[in-house]
Write a protein that holds these residues in place. Structure first.
Motif, mmCIF file in Angstrom:
data_model
loop_
_atom_site.group_PDB
_atom_site.id
_atom_site.type_symbol
_atom_site.label_atom_id
_atom_site.label_comp_id
_atom_site.label_asym_id
_atom_site.label_seq_id
_atom_site.Cartn_x
_atom_site.Cartn_y
_atom_site.Cartn_z
ATOM 1 N N THR A 162 0.840 -1.188 0.000
ATOM 2 C CA THR A 162 0.000 0.000 0.000
ATOM 3 C C THR A 162 0.882 1.248 0.000
ATOM 4 O O THR A 162 2.056 1.200 0.352
ATOM 5 N N SER A 163 0.314 2.363 -0.417
ATOM 6 C CA SER A 163 1.091 3.594 -0.563
ATOM 7 C C SER A 163 1.553 4.114 0.792
ATOM 8 O O SER A 163 0.804 4.107 1.774
ATOM 9 N N GLY A 164 2.801 4.585 0.829
ATOM 10 C CA GLY A 164 3.376 5.163 2.034
ATOM 11 C C GLY A 164 3.748 6.614 1.799
ATOM 12 O O GLY A 164 3.024 7.353 1.137
ATOM 13 N N LEU A 165 4.917 7.004 2.311
ATOM 14 C CA LEU A 165 5.411 8.361 2.122
ATOM 15 C C LEU A 165 5.499 8.674 0.638
ATOM 16 O O LEU A 165 5.975 7.865 -0.152
ATOM 17 N N ALA A 166 5.050 9.858 0.254
ATOM 18 C CA ALA A 166 5.078 10.241 -1.161
ATOM 19 C C ALA A 166 6.494 10.176 -1.703
ATOM 20 O O ALA A 166 7.458 10.563 -1.034
ATOM 21 N N ASN A 167 6.616 9.671 -2.933
ATOM 22 C CA ASN A 167 7.934 9.446 -3.506
ATOM 23 C C ASN A 167 8.733 10.732 -3.680
ATOM 24 O O ASN A 167 9.953 10.742 -3.496
ATOM 25 N N ASP A 168 8.063 11.845 -4.036
ATOM 26 C CA ASP A 168 8.817 13.087 -4.205
ATOM 27 C C ASP A 168 9.345 13.602 -2.872
ATOM 28 O O ASP A 168 10.434 14.179 -2.797
ATOM 29 N N GLU A 169 8.608 13.347 -1.787
ATOM 30 C CA GLU A 169 9.084 13.730 -0.464
ATOM 31 C C GLU A 169 10.289 12.878 -0.059
ATOM 32 O O GLU A 169 11.267 13.382 0.504
ATOM 33 N N LYS A 170 10.219 11.595 -0.356
ATOM 34 C CA LYS A 170 11.361 10.709 -0.079
ATOM 35 C C LYS A 170 12.601 11.194 -0.830
ATOM 36 O O LYS A 170 13.704 11.279 -0.265
ATOM 37 N N SER A 171 12.442 11.525 -2.104
ATOM 38 C CA SER A 171 13.562 12.001 -2.914
ATOM 39 C C SER A 171 14.132 13.299 -2.357
ATOM 40 O O SER A 171 15.356 13.499 -2.319
ATOM 41 N N HIS A 172 13.241 14.193 -1.895
ATOM 42 C CA HIS A 172 13.674 15.470 -1.331
ATOM 43 C C HIS A 172 14.528 15.250 -0.085
ATOM 44 O O HIS A 172 15.587 15.892 0.089
ATOM 45 N N ILE A 173 14.111 14.344 0.782
ATOM 46 C CA ILE A 173 14.868 14.085 2.008
ATOM 47 C C ILE A 173 16.214 13.442 1.678
ATOM 48 O O ILE A 173 17.231 13.733 2.325
ATOM 49 N N ARG A 174 16.264 12.600 0.657
ATOM 50 C CA ARG A 174 17.542 12.033 0.239
ATOM 51 C C ARG A 174 18.513 13.125 -0.191
ATOM 52 O O ARG A 174 19.698 13.080 0.122
ATOM 53 N N GLN A 175 18.019 14.110 -0.917
ATOM 54 C CA GLN A 175 18.894 15.195 -1.354
ATOM 55 C C GLN A 175 19.339 16.055 -0.168
ATOM 56 O O GLN A 175 20.494 16.484 -0.106
ATOM 57 N N LEU A 176 18.432 16.302 0.774
ATOM 58 C CA LEU A 176 18.815 17.052 1.964
ATOM 59 C C LEU A 176 19.902 16.327 2.736
ATOM 60 O O LEU A 176 20.846 16.957 3.255
ATOM 61 N N HIS A 177 19.796 15.004 2.806
ATOM 62 C CA HIS A 177 20.822 14.226 3.499
ATOM 63 C C HIS A 177 22.147 14.305 2.753
ATOM 64 O O HIS A 177 23.220 14.411 3.371
ATOM 65 N N ALA A 178 22.095 14.260 1.416
ATOM 66 C CA ALA A 178 23.327 14.362 0.623
ATOM 67 C C ALA A 178 24.026 15.693 0.860
ATOM 68 O O ALA A 178 25.264 15.776 0.821
ATOM 69 N N GLU A 179 23.253 16.752 1.132
ATOM 70 C CA GLU A 179 23.821 18.066 1.397
ATOM 71 C C GLU A 179 24.225 18.241 2.866
ATOM 72 O O GLU A 179 24.765 19.295 3.239
ATOM 73 N N GLY A 180 23.929 17.236 3.701
ATOM 74 C CA GLY A 180 24.255 17.349 5.112
ATOM 75 C C GLY A 180 23.269 18.171 5.909
ATOM 76 O O GLY A 180 23.555 18.576 7.048
ATOM 77 N N LYS A 181 22.084 18.400 5.346
ATOM 78 C CA LYS A 181 21.097 19.250 6.009
ATOM 79 C C LYS A 181 20.173 18.473 6.940
ATOM 80 O O LYS A 181 19.484 19.073 7.770
ATOM 81 N N VAL A 182 20.065 17.168 6.778
ATOM 82 C CA VAL A 182 19.353 16.315 7.733
ATOM 83 C C VAL A 182 20.235 15.117 8.043
ATOM 84 O O VAL A 182 21.086 14.720 7.237
ATOM 85 N N GLY A 183 20.030 14.537 9.208
ATOM 86 C CA GLY A 183 20.865 13.430 9.642
ATOM 87 C C GLY A 183 20.335 12.068 9.227
ATOM 88 O O GLY A 183 19.290 11.955 8.581
ATOM 89 N N ARG A 184 21.049 11.036 9.643
ATOM 90 C CA ARG A 184 20.698 9.657 9.298
ATOM 91 C C ARG A 184 19.332 9.272 9.850
ATOM 92 O O ARG A 184 18.574 8.557 9.196
ATOM 93 N N GLU A 185 19.002 9.752 11.055
ATOM 94 C CA GLU A 185 17.740 9.360 11.667
ATOM 95 C C GLU A 185 16.553 9.847 10.840
ATOM 96 O O GLU A 185 15.588 9.111 10.620
ATOM 97 N N ALA A 186 16.636 11.086 10.337
ATOM 98 C CA ALA A 186 15.556 11.623 9.508
ATOM 99 C C ALA A 186 15.459 10.867 8.188
ATOM 100 O O ALA A 186 14.358 10.592 7.689
ATOM 101 N N LEU A 187 16.611 10.535 7.614
ATOM 102 C CA LEU A 187 16.616 9.773 6.366
ATOM 103 C C LEU A 187 16.029 8.380 6.578
ATOM 104 O O LEU A 187 15.199 7.924 5.774
ATOM 105 N N LEU A 188 16.430 7.701 7.651
ATOM 106 C CA LEU A 188 15.917 6.354 7.913
ATOM 107 C C LEU A 188 14.417 6.373 8.165
ATOM 108 O O LEU A 188 13.681 5.484 7.719
ATOM 109 N N GLU A 189 13.943 7.400 8.840
ATOM 110 C CA GLU A 189 12.504 7.497 9.101
ATOM 111 C C GLU A 189 11.729 7.676 7.793
ATOM 112 O O GLU A 189 10.682 7.049 7.581
ATOM 113 N N ALA A 190 12.260 8.514 6.892
ATOM 114 C CA ALA A 190 11.599 8.710 5.601
ATOM 115 C C ALA A 190 11.589 7.427 4.784
ATOM 116 O O ALA A 190 10.560 7.058 4.187
#
Length: 606
Positions: A184-212
């Motif tokens: 079934t559908s979960g977190l929107a895919n564009d939101e997941k992609s956005h958080i991945r990019q924020l993590h790549a820039e060092g703007k969010v940590g591992r915990e936020a990425l793992l939660e997404a």
């Protein structure tokens, strides 16, 4: 409606090219055909071994050798979310077989690795080769010759192509592929992609990425984005190997269980002992392969299938090429927007009309061969239906004639694009594939200086240190099948996506893979000849101007011709790829594998 003249002409070209090998294949499967169960001719000790563990009822039927016996080839494990639902399927299949007066046995299991788990890890270097291991495992499972038909339980990236190759090797057996369905559908895919990019820039940590990531991949079933796994499932339906309308029904529901029972009974209805004998080797022909490519292009499916479809076709004696796909891409409109080519997921696609609507539109435009054989016993016009759960089991109703959401699924009269989602590039750097459907139109042509890397880890380090910036064509080489097994390189997308979002002109050129989730950055992938074979990609130097032109189908290096001709390809020490996480066992595969445009397989057209 008959296919258009251009589709008919291209199909005929493939038929002519394949005629000798296809005839040899058909001769082999006809020779293997048995009008009575093959196990009846086994020695008594052989047969006794084959049913020794069965219950009394099944044993009695197998002993008489009069009933049908169904092979279950399963890729079940409970680590892959897409495959975990298959745990229950053998019991459902056995029960349905007994209701049909037949038996079913798990003939064997095949490996099923998760590319999502191995992305960026050494284990990913086994991923592509696992397809050929799955084909070999399927052959072992069916080698006992106890079976009249087979059902195949598999979903994900290399698993379905491997099962198809194995099934086609036993092409005289009727075969039905049974899907498990998407989660079934979960977190929107564009939101997941956005958080991945924020993590790549060092703007969010591992915990936020793992939660997404946990909110996105959250339960049993296929990942819901339109990558290779869901492209596999689309292909199985449009090629007539699933029951109609059954592909994107969620797992662990009454409807899904009813589909599994119906698929079982259908497999038993089309054995050689009855009147509807339909072997898989006759279903998968040049027309159904063409239908598969059309479906892939119309949905902007996984670029992995520019490799897999060639290998699958070859198993049936059919020579499919990248040029065929390129010609088709100019003819087939893009009808879907499913992530990464949009915000919707496959559940939204299914709700908007799904496969029934898609097939109806493509048939109506003369882009699909209607006159094919299918496991359903009809031509492709029989797939304009969808299943519903009724009081007495399954009922099929007519598929919708209008899209429920034109932001996700459209008809041929008003497509998202007039050409398909995948294109082939060629030039002095060799040949490559690009998935254009998710790339903004203003990024279809990129001209920028090269920055060369020999691993995705090198590129990530350069990005994190600030060394990778500005307009750039990232060249990541020595990632082809002979070099290290051609792993997928999804760790590249977040940093390159960040650079693109900053307004820079960015592209990727690699002899590795990016799959169906390659995203919004233009990526020339599967470059062949690969660097490990001395391909031209091994001659690129930092600063060389590279032109990637998806509009004209060009991949060029803008270097003085005399200087380019004088350069020798560089080499690389690939010893680190030879050992660890089982890679030493795959040395024969790396030495024997053919090129990406030939299927990147150890098997050849016979």
């Amino acid at each position: 409606m008959p296919v258009t003249e251009k589709i008919a002409g291209l199909t005929e070209k493939i038929i002519e090219r394949s005629r000798p090998s296809r005839q040899r294949y058909l001769d082999r499967i006809e020779k293997a055909r048995e009008t009575a169960p093959r196990r009846a001719r086994l020695g008594c000790a052989n047969l006794a071994h084959g049913f020794a563990a069965c219950g009394p009822g099944d044993k009695a039927m197998l002993r008489d050798a009069a009933c049908g016996n169904l092979a279950i080839v399963t890729a079940y494990n409970d680590m892959l979310s897409a495959h975990q639902p298959f745990e229950r399927f053998p019991d459902i299949i056995r029960e349905a077989a007994r209701e049909a007066g037949a038996t079913a046995q798990v003939a064997g299991g095949v490996p099923a690795m998760c590319d999502g788990v191995t992305q960026g890890e050494a284990g990913m270097e086994l991923s592509l080769f696992s397809r050929d291991v799955i084909a070999l495992s399927t052959a072992v499972a069916l080698s006992h010759q106890m079976f009249d038909a087979a059902v195949y339980l598999g979903v994900c990236d290399k698993i379905v192509p491997g099962l198809v190759i194995g099934a086609l090797t036993f092409g005289h057996l009727p075969s039905v592929f049974i899907p498990a369905g998407p989660m079934t559908s979960g977190l929107a895919n564009d939101e997941k992609s956005h958080i991945r990019q924020l993590h790549a820039e060092g703007k969010v940590g591992r915990e936020a990425l793992l939660e997404a990531e946990s909110q996105s991949y959250h339960g049993p079933g296929t990942c819901t984005f339109y990558g290779t796994a869901n492209s596999n499932q689309m292909l199985m339906e449009i090629m007539g190997l699933h029951l109609p309308g059954t592909t994107f029904v969620n797992p662990n529901t009454g409807l899904r269980d009813a589909i599994t029972r119906a698929s079982t009974k259908r497999a038993l209805a089309i054995t050689a002992t009855g009147n509807e004998y339909t072997p898989i080797g006759r279903i998968v022909d040049e027309r159904s392969v063409m239908n598969g490519v059309v479906g892939l292009l119309a949905t902007g499916g996984s670029t992995n299938h520019t490799i897999h479809l060639i290998a699958m076709a070859a198993a049936a004696g059919i020579h499919l090429t990248w040029e065929d796909m390129a010609e088709l891409s100019a003819l087939v409109p893009l009808l879907t927007r499913i992530y990464p080519n949009g915000k919707a997921d496959v559940n939204h696609f299914h709700a908007a009309g799904g496969m029934g609507f898609l097939i109806r539109e493509l048939l109506g435009a003369g882009l699909l061969h209607q006159d094919v054989r299918t496991v359903w016993g009809t031509g492709l016009e029989g797939y304009l239906v969808e299943p519903r759960l009724a009081a007495d089991g399954l009922a099929w109703t007519e598929a919708v004639k209008e899209s429920g959401d034109e932001a996700i699924l459209r008809g041929c009269a008003d497509p998202f694009d007039r050409t398909g989602g995948i294109a082939v590039l060629a030039g002095d750097l060799g040949r490559a594939v690009i998935k254009c459907s998710a790339v903004p139109k203003d990024r279809h042509v990129i001209e920028a200086p090269a920055r060369v890397f020999h691993s995705q880890e090198e590129l990530q380090r350069a990005f994190k240190s600030g060394e990778l910036s500005g307009d750039v064509v990232a060249v990541v080489r020595f990632q082809g099948p002979k070099a290290n097994g051609m792993p997928e390189l999804h760790k590249l997308m977040p940093p390159l996506g960040v650079l693109q979002d900053r307004g820079h002109r960015v592209a990727l050129v690699t002899d590795g893979r990016m799959s169906g989730a390659s995203g919004k950055v233009p990526a020339a992938i599967h470059v062949t000849p690969e660097a490990a074979e001395g391909g031209a990609i091994a001659k690129i130097c930092d600063g060389d101007m590279i032109r990637l032109d998806a509009v004209s189908g060009l991949l060029e290096v803008l270097v003085d011709a005399a200087e380019w001709a004088s350069r020798a390809p560089v080499t690389a020490d690939l010893g680190a790829n030879d050992f660890g996480v089982g890679r030493e066992l795959f040395t024969p595969f790396r030495s024997q594998v053919n090129r990406a445009d030939e299927g990147a397989t150890i098997f050849r057209v016979q």
